[in-house]
Each structure stands twice: as C-alpha cells, then as structure tokens.
Design a protein around this motif. Structure first.
Motif, short mmCIF file in Angstrom:
data_model
loop_
_atom_site.label_atom_id
_atom_site.label_comp_id
_atom_site.label_asym_id
_atom_site.label_seq_id
_atom_site.Cartn_x
_atom_site.Cartn_y
_atom_site.Cartn_z
N PHE A 186 -9.80 6.48 -29.05
CA PHE A 186 -9.37 7.57 -30.62
C PHE A 186 -7.74 8.51 -30.29
O PHE A 186 -8.61 9.29 -29.40
CB PHE A 186 -11.14 8.31 -30.82
N ASP A 187 -6.79 8.17 -30.70
CA ASP A 187 -6.77 9.45 -30.55
C ASP A 187 -6.93 10.53 -31.95
O ASP A 187 -6.97 10.53 -32.07
CB ASP A 187 -4.73 8.57 -31.27
N VAL A 188 -6.77 11.85 -30.33
CA VAL A 188 -7.37 12.95 -31.26
C VAL A 188 -6.20 13.77 -31.94
O VAL A 188 -7.09 14.23 -33.16
CB VAL A 188 -7.23 14.29 -30.44
N GLU A 189 -5.38 13.07 -32.61
CA GLU A 189 -4.17 13.59 -33.30
C GLU A 189 -4.06 12.75 -34.95
O GLU A 189 -2.94 12.28 -35.12
CB GLU A 189 -3.28 14.03 -32.81
N ALA A 214 -10.07 7.35 -41.10
CA ALA A 214 -10.84 6.89 -41.93
C ALA A 214 -10.77 5.25 -41.59
O ALA A 214 -11.81 4.59 -41.25
CB ALA A 214 -10.47 7.24 -43.56
N LYS A 215 -9.85 4.76 -41.03
CA LYS A 215 -9.18 3.57 -41.31
C LYS A 215 -10.04 3.79 -39.34
O LYS A 215 -10.49 2.38 -39.49
CB LYS A 215 -8.32 3.35 -40.79
N ASP A 216 -9.66 4.38 -38.41
CA ASP A 216 -9.96 4.21 -36.78
C ASP A 216 -11.89 3.97 -37.20
O ASP A 216 -11.93 2.81 -36.37
CB ASP A 216 -9.69 5.75 -36.42
N LEU A 217 -12.79 4.90 -37.64
CA LEU A 217 -13.81 4.80 -37.95
C LEU A 217 -14.15 3.83 -38.13
O LEU A 217 -15.44 3.30 -38.35
CB LEU A 217 -14.66 6.06 -38.40
N GLU A 218 -13.76 2.99 -39.36
CA GLU A 218 -13.51 1.98 -40.07
C GLU A 218 -14.16 0.81 -39.30
O GLU A 218 -14.99 -0.32 -39.10
CB GLU A 218 -13.45 1.29 -41.42
N TYR A 219 -12.70 0.29 -38.09
CA TYR A 219 -12.71 -0.43 -37.84
C TYR A 219 -13.69 -0.63 -36.29
O TYR A 219 -14.39 -0.84 -35.30
CB TYR A 219 -11.27 -0.57 -36.53
N TYR A 220 -13.45 1.02 -36.30
CA TYR A 220 -15.27 1.18 -34.95
C TYR A 220 -16.58 0.98 -35.15
O TYR A 220 -16.70 0.18 -34.56
CB TYR A 220 -14.82 3.24 -34.76
N ARG A 221 -16.55 1.09 -36.96
CA ARG A 221 -17.53 0.45 -37.25
C ARG A 221 -18.08 -0.70 -37.06
O ARG A 221 -19.27 -1.49 -36.67
CB ARG A 221 -18.75 1.43 -38.77
N VAL A 277 -21.25 1.57 -24.29
CA VAL A 277 -20.33 1.75 -25.50
C VAL A 277 -19.96 3.30 -25.09
O VAL A 277 -20.62 4.47 -24.33
CB VAL A 277 -20.70 1.94 -26.55
N PHE A 278 -18.45 3.38 -24.35
CA PHE A 278 -18.07 4.66 -23.97
C PHE A 278 -16.83 4.82 -24.75
O PHE A 278 -16.32 4.13 -25.12
CB PHE A 278 -16.95 4.46 -22.63
N LEU A 279 -16.75 6.51 -24.96
CA LEU A 279 -15.86 6.82 -26.35
C LEU A 279 -15.01 7.03 -26.12
O LEU A 279 -15.08 8.55 -25.11
CB LEU A 279 -16.33 7.58 -27.79
N LEU A 280 -13.51 7.03 -25.74
CA LEU A 280 -12.46 8.30 -24.81
C LEU A 280 -11.38 8.66 -26.41
O LEU A 280 -10.95 8.65 -27.31
CB LEU A 280 -11.34 7.78 -24.19
N VAL A 281 -11.86 10.01 -26.42
CA VAL A 281 -10.93 11.47 -26.89
C VAL A 281 -9.75 11.42 -26.39
O VAL A 281 -9.68 12.23 -25.84
CB VAL A 281 -11.59 12.12 -27.78
N HIS A 282 -8.68 10.73 -26.53
CA HIS A 282 -7.22 10.97 -26.02
C HIS A 282 -6.33 11.58 -26.41
O HIS A 282 -6.65 11.86 -27.44
CB HIS A 282 -6.33 9.66 -25.15
N GLU A 292 -15.90 18.66 -28.25
CA GLU A 292 -17.35 19.21 -29.24
C GLU A 292 -17.56 18.54 -31.05
O GLU A 292 -18.47 17.69 -31.30
CB GLU A 292 -18.44 20.21 -29.34
N ARG A 293 -16.45 18.79 -31.90
CA ARG A 293 -16.71 18.39 -33.46
C ARG A 293 -16.46 16.75 -32.90
O ARG A 293 -17.09 16.04 -34.28
CB ARG A 293 -15.48 19.37 -33.80
N LYS A 294 -15.21 16.02 -32.28
CA LYS A 294 -15.24 14.63 -32.50
C LYS A 294 -16.20 14.36 -31.70
O LYS A 294 -16.72 12.81 -32.21
CB LYS A 294 -13.74 13.90 -31.53
N ARG A 295 -17.19 14.76 -30.66
CA ARG A 295 -18.81 14.09 -30.28
C ARG A 295 -19.60 14.15 -31.67
O ARG A 295 -20.54 12.74 -32.03
CB ARG A 295 -19.39 14.92 -29.53
N ARG A 296 -19.79 14.95 -32.95
CA ARG A 296 -20.91 14.80 -33.41
C ARG A 296 -20.37 13.97 -34.22
O ARG A 296 -20.90 12.97 -34.74
CB ARG A 296 -20.73 16.74 -33.92
N GLU A 297 -19.19 13.69 -34.99
CA GLU A 297 -18.43 12.65 -35.43
C GLU A 297 -18.57 12.08 -35.19
O GLU A 297 -19.19 10.84 -36.17
CB GLU A 297 -17.52 12.96 -35.81
N LEU A 298 -18.40 11.06 -33.72
CA LEU A 298 -18.52 9.87 -33.17
C LEU A 298 -20.26 9.02 -33.07
O LEU A 298 -20.62 8.67 -33.27
CB LEU A 298 -17.82 9.69 -32.16
N VAL A 299 -21.17 10.58 -32.55
CA VAL A 299 -22.58 10.25 -32.24
C VAL A 299 -23.07 10.08 -33.67
O VAL A 299 -23.43 8.81 -33.83
CB VAL A 299 -23.55 11.20 -31.92
#
Length: 357
Positions: free
Chosen positions: A87-90, A95-102, A117-122, A135-142
C-alpha cells in the motif's frame, strides 16, 4: 521445493522498486528509472538448498487487477505460500486500493487458504510521524482483513525497514531456521564470538542468527505483527567456549527451549537493534560499488577496528556468514579457519555445496 510468493498492490505503490532493491544490486537512487510492471513478471530465487522462491510481481494497473480477479483467478491465487500486498502510504484512491485488497483476500482464501499474508505500508519516508501513521494504517488494514491474520510493516527503500520486513517474510518460508540458529550458536561458542549472522547470498537478507532478539530490537521494529521475532537460541557465555579453531556440531538436533530474553543492561556491547538490516543494506551497496566502479566481484570482507573485529565470508554456495568478536586477542585468521571448518556441516544442513574436497 518451490514457494510461490505473490507481490501485489496498486500501480505506483513501489512493488517493482523494492523487488529491484532486494533481489538485485540496484541502489535506491536508480529505482526511479524503472517502468511499470506489465501483467506478471516471475523471478526464481534459490535460497537454501532446494528452497526456491517463485516471486510473482503482479502489475497493479486496473485492467491487470481485474484480469487477476476474473479470468486469471485460479492461475494467480493457486499454490501460494505468501502474499505480500503493498500500500502506498500517500495513495489518493484508498477506497479502490482497499476494494482490490479485499477481493484478493477472498481469492486467496478460496485457492490458497494456508497462505501467509504480509502488508507493507510503503514510502514511509514521506511521513513525518511514522509510528502514529503506521498504527492508524494497521487498524484500518486489520479491520479490512475480516478476521484473517496479517502482519503489517512500515517500509521505505531509503532505510533499513525494507530489509527488516523482507527478512521476516522470507524467514517464515525456511523450514529449518531454528536448526540453523542452533548451529550458528555452536559456531559462535567455538569462536568466542559476540554474534554470528547468516545471510542469503544474493539478497543479503538475514536467514538466522546466533543470538536471541533483545527487547530493544522488538521495540525498535517498524512492524506490527502477531508473529514472534526471528527464533534463535540464546547465546552461551564465552567463558566455556571451545577453542577458536575447533568447532564441533551436535548430531542430535532439537528445537531450542525458550528462555528468558536478556534485558538491555545485560548486553555489555550495546548492540544496535537494527544492525542486521543496516548490515544488509551496506553490504549490498558495497557489492554494487565493487561491480560498477572496480569491475570486481565481491567475495569476502574483513574489518579490524578498535572496538570489534568482523569477518564476512562465503559459507555455502547460497549463503554468507558474518562473525563478530569483541575480544581483541582473537585473530581474523582464526575466524576464517572456523568458517572453512564449518562449511561441510552447513552444506549438509542446507543440501548444497560450495567446495569439493
């Protein structure tokens, strides 16, 4: 034994740049020249003996993602050992990124339910408060992962965080990592060494170490994960160490029993908690300089400094080993001899050979 690794994420998230940095000798400064991945690019990287990483770098353009999730669904998501989603942090289209991820998670559950499954906030170098943003991104992705266990790393191609993440990922694919750590501990005792580290030859990712992860290392990590730190047995005191020129290895191998981790005050050498990743990063840069400016191939490295000495040399055809000692009476020649004597045992463990006798 092949392990299929999916590298997925939106176009421009940095997948190809990190692949170039980790699996080639390209420095971060050259990644801007890389073009976008077209469809799927496959790379095979031999790690230890018969362990081969089959890396699928999947282009992130919408047309390709739609194809992966429809006509190529079974091909892409079958027989997967690990999925790394970037995931690009910026990103401007979260919304589209998360839709494809799901959608990718759903396909993975159907065709490779046992995959990790490993998630890289890049591109975390673009963020001011890295810890808070991660931490904010982690909560969202979990939350978006709907009960699936995931491990989240914050990464950047401009610091050691990328090596830390990929070392942890690759470590989960190595079946005998605990056994390797046990034998590295034996080698450390034989050399009266502070630490022994095993690197994969091409990527210089850390495979195993002779020392247990200290609490300071866990605190300094840029990852948030339910996984334990790299398993390795605690180091024995050097007082009862074997002669620095006569290592011997146990025939009966058992996984080490867990012991209490040492606190920071018990470390007389105050080892840097990010030393493994920094070493990987620096050696890759040095290899690149040798190749580009000197037209020479890197083989080995010795350092004799006022505080410590270190030898980095080939252990098997797929690995390098680094031995670090703080005792000024130990000669680097003795360390090189120990490495040569240890090669046969590690060749047996890894199922490959560097030398023929």
């Amino acid at each position: 034994m092949k392990k299929k690794v999916l590298l997925m994420g939106a176009s421009g998230s940095g997948k190809t740049s990190m692949r170039s940095l980790i699996f080639s000798n390209n420095p971060a400064s050259l990644t801007a020249r890389l073009g976008a991945t077209i469809d799927v690019e496959q790379n095979h990287v031999r790690f230890l003996g018969d362990l081969i990483l089959n890396l699928w770098d999947c282009g992130g353009q919408d047309a390709f993602m739609d194809s992966y999730l429809s006509t190529q669904r079974a091909t892409i998501f079958s027989h997967v050992g690990v999925m790394i989603y970037v995931f690009d942090v910026e990103s401007r289209d979260r919304a589209k990124d998360l839709e494809y991820y799901r959608d990718c998670l759903e396909a993975l559950k159907r065709f490779s339910s046992e995959a990790r499954v490993f998630l890289l906030v890049h591109k975390m170098d673009l963020v001011r408060d890295r810890a808070a943003e991660l931490e904010r991104k982690r909560r969202e992705l979990v939350k978006e992962s709907t009960g699936i266990g995931v491990t989240v790393f914050g990464t950047s191609i401009y610091d050691e965080s990328l090596y830390k993440a990929w070392s942890r990922i690759v470590h989960t694919l190595i079946p005998n990592a605990a056994v390797l750590s046990r034998h590295l501990t034996t080698l450390a005792e034989a050399c009266s060494a502070t630490e022994v580290i095993l690197f994969e030859r091409t990527t210089f990712l850390v495979i195993a170490t002779s020392t247990a992860a200290a609490p300071t290392e866990a605190a300094a990590s840029d990852s948030i994960s339910s996984l334990p730190p790299l398993p390795s047995p605690p180091k024995s005191p050097p007082k009862n160490a074997r002669s620095p020129t006569s290592p011997s290895f146990p025939e009966d191998i058992h996984d080490p029993e867990p012991e209490a981790e040492p606190d920071a005050e018990s470390d007389p050498h105050q080892l840097n908690p990010i030393r493994y990743e920094r070493t990987s990063e620096l050696i890759k840069a040095f290899k690149y300089s040798c190749s580009r400016f000197l037209r020479q191939e890197f083989h080995a490295l010795e350092m004799e400094l006022s505080e410590f000495s270190a030898v980095l040399d080939e252990l098997t055809k797929n690995t390098y080993v680094m031995i670090v000692v703080h005792d000024p009476t130990i000669e680097t020649a003795a360390l090189r001899l120990n490495i040569r004597l240890a090669r046969r045992k590690f060749e047996e463990l890894q199922g490959d050979s560097l030398i023929s006798s």
